[in-house]
Design an enzyme around this catalytic site. Structure first.
Site, mmCIF file in Angstrom:
data_model
loop_
_atom_site.group_PDB
_atom_site.id
_atom_site.type_symbol
_atom_site.label_atom_id
_atom_site.label_comp_id
_atom_site.label_asym_id
_atom_site.label_seq_id
_atom_site.Cartn_x
_atom_site.Cartn_y
_atom_site.Cartn_z
ATOM 1 N N GLU A 133 -9.025 7.279 2.892
ATOM 2 C CA GLU A 133 -8.967 7.678 4.309
ATOM 3 C C GLU A 133 -9.430 9.119 4.491
ATOM 4 O OE1 GLU A 133 -5.381 6.862 6.558
ATOM 5 O OE2 GLU A 133 -6.159 7.991 8.294
ATOM 6 N N GLU A 154 0.859 5.593 -0.127
ATOM 7 C CA GLU A 154 0.125 6.859 -0.120
ATOM 8 C C GLU A 154 0.416 7.556 -1.438
ATOM 9 O OE1 GLU A 154 0.619 9.142 3.459
ATOM 10 O OE2 GLU A 154 0.110 7.425 4.724
ATOM 11 N N LYS A 175 0.865 -1.186 0.000
ATOM 12 C CA LYS A 175 0.000 0.000 0.000
ATOM 13 C C LYS A 175 0.895 1.227 0.000
ATOM 14 C CE LYS A 175 -2.633 1.210 3.743
ATOM 15 N NZ LYS A 175 -2.160 2.553 4.119
HETATM 16 O O1 KIV Z 1 -1.378 2.753 8.568
HETATM 17 C C1 KIV Z 1 -2.536 2.314 8.675
HETATM 18 O O2 KIV Z 1 -2.931 1.699 9.668
HETATM 19 C C2 KIV Z 1 -3.441 2.567 7.583
HETATM 20 C C3 KIV Z 1 -4.876 2.214 7.806
HETATM 21 C C4 KIV Z 1 -5.731 3.217 7.184
HETATM 22 C C5 KIV Z 1 -5.167 0.864 7.291
HETATM 23 O O3 KIV Z 1 -3.054 3.020 6.560
#
Ligand code: KIV
Length: 266
Positions: free
Chosen positions: A187, A120, A118
């Site tokens: 988010e 950003e 994941k």
């Molecule tokens: O770092 C984190 O916990 C996240 C959550 C939004 C899943 O990015």
């Protein structure tokens, strides 16, 4: 068969196909013991960089090293059975170039055992997302409130208010989906905008502080257990407050030690 009725390991294509169908259930996990406890009810476990604040007491996510994230991811991977495992790329481990992102993502997958990373994502990351996806690394794009952008966004502020901001986020979401992201994490986005984003892309959206209309929801596990105290965000819900139980167990142990009642002579 819908994903919640199978015990088989969920894959990126399975999650991708849940768009508009069964809701995707996601929680964060940073440790093996927690991953074991929540494995059977989750579709996606996220080793989030929120661990910087929750586990390490940092005031933001910015100081979290990649090696630390990989260590936690490997712990979760050792015990997880069913959910897809997605791991955050922490601040400064991917932004410099697609090549830097590839090197970090490859470590997260090879050493941490993650199925996907994941990131950003501002618009500038579309090239990086495509670079990773074309090389076999599945990507979840995180948009909206991005904790790694706390300085640029002026704090932890909800995003997507008003027409211009909303169109910007929809454009950004489409770019990420077009670049090959298999899902989007939304988010802290105003609900009308989150709904628009969800309707505008063919990949599933997973919301946190976004909207009921997202294809799935995620929360930080320690938040739902009441373990983050005053730091719990307004949108989260405490499902079981474990804090008093933990405090009481520790206090009873302390009393027993001080009163000479533990251990018992054998
Ligand atoms: O770092 C984190 O916990 C996240 C959550 C939004 C899943 O990015």
């Amino acid at each position: 068969m819908s994903a919640h009725r199978t015990n088989k390991r969920l894959t990126v294509p399975t999650i991708r196909r849940m768009k508009g169908g069964d809701k995707i259930v996601s929680l964060t996990a940073y440790s093996a013991w927690m991953a074991r406890l929540i494995d059977s009810v989750t579709d996606v476990l996220i080793v989030g960089d929120s661990m910087a604040m929750v586990e390490y007491g940092m005031s933001s996510t910015l100081g979290l090293p990649l090696d630390t994230v990989i260590g936690h991811c490997a712990a979760v991977d050792r015990v997880r059975q069913r959910p897809l495992l997605v791991c955050d790329l922490p601040f400064a481990s991917f932004e410099r170039s697609p090549q830097q992102a590839y090197e970090s993502a490859a470590r997260v997958i090879a050493e941490g055992g993650a199925d996907a990373v994941k990131l950003e994502c501002t618009e500038a990351m579309a090239e990086t997302v495509a670079f990773l996806v074309q090389r076999g690394i599945p990507v979840m794009s995180h948009i909206g409130l991005m904790p790694q952008h706390v300085n640029a966004q002026g704090g932890f502020r909800r995003q997507g208010k008003g027409k211009t901001a909303s169109s910007e986020l929809v454009k950004q979401a489409k770019m990420m989906a077009h670049a090959g992201a298999f899902s989007l994490l939304l988010e802290g986005i105003y609900s009308e905008t989150a709904d628009l984003v969800t309707k505008s892309v063919t990949v599933p959206t997973i919301g946190i502080g976004a909207s009921l209309g997202c294809d799935g929801q995620v929360l930080v596990t320690e938040d739902i257990l009441g373990l983050t105290g005053d730091d719990i965000p307004g949108f989260a819900r405490i499902y079981q407050d474990l804090k008093p139980g933990i405090e009481e167990a520790a206090a009873r142990f302390a009393d027993d030690v001080r009163e000479g009642l533990f251990p018992q002579d054998s």
